[in-house]
Design a protein around this motif. Sequence first.
Motif: not given
Length: 362
Positions: A27-32, A41-52, A309-315
């Motif tokens: 459903v999220t993929s459809v919305v994106v 790109e959305f899922w690459d950022v969402m599932l990427s390893w967070p910073s410290n 926030n990361a998703v908004s900035l990067e995608t």
Amino acid sequence: MTSAKVIRALAQTVLAPLIAVVVSMIVTSVVVSISGSSVTEFWDVMLSWPSNRNWVNITNQTSMLFLAALAAAIAFRMNLFNIGVEGQYTLAAFVASAVAGAAWLPGKANVLLALVVAMVVGALWAGIAGVLKVTRGVSEVISTIMLNAIAGTMIGYLLNNHGDQYGQGRRTTPIPESSMMPGWAPWGAINGQIWTLCILAVIAGVTMSVVINRTRFGFDLRATGANEDAAIASGVKVKKMVVIAMLISGAIAGLVWMPALFGAAGYYGPPFQHMLGFTGIAVALLGRNRPLGIFFGAVLFAWLSERANAVSLETGVSPSVVQVTQGVVVLAVVIAYEVVRRWVAAHEQRQLTSAIGEEARA
């Protein structure tokens, strides 16, 4: 353990959450995609390893969401819908901040006093709904929603008339430095600190698990939530249990913002984080009102919130899409558990019919 019990346990712990995750991702993929952004790109950022720093924020956010969800779950286990966690923790945070800012006690004793005050205020505010339910038959859903609005109005009035001026707004008197409890910086001060009072979430979770599963009170609470008539027949004082459950729910709600108050904020005002109560209700539903499930639900929601926030900035995808994801996850989990429950029930019915048929032929 019989095969039916094994199937039921596996379905509830593995199959239902798996279905929910898959559905929410689709459903999220459809919305994106509809928004014109790249799903990959959305899922690459969402599932990427967070910073410290992200991990510190996720941990802190998880502790508050866990407490909010635990407060809602206590009532849910009693078949009560405490929609007022938002108002309870907000009012408790304001009063506790004012008490801590007054510094009537020195150092860490001031912290302990504020924690007790927060629990008492939260319990009393939730207790109003419990008393109205057992004495006047008022639905706790209606009363807690109204109490949310009343709490917000009261806080606004008190801040405007008695709060300290802070920029364009108002705040309570700052807490003395000696009463602050910042916490632990596992990756250095530059990446932020995990607040000391996050430990409240651990203590509350362990306590709830023991009380619900190992005490007579917990048995009465679960029995009343499962079947009120049967509970009454077994001698449970249901009206008393309703009030007690709401008091406990409110007391836990009172602790929700305490890690942030003493860990970073230092006063009630612009730093206060709203909506934790409503999000906690969603987390409780996601975790099936069990401490372990609530923990994973809180981590998931904290992760989604931090990655927004990361998703908004990067995608370029709006952070509101993450809110859609959170809503879809809860809805998908509720539907998935119901589908799995019916599938298991049908499977058990077929087994029973087959056993009866074999016995008749014998």
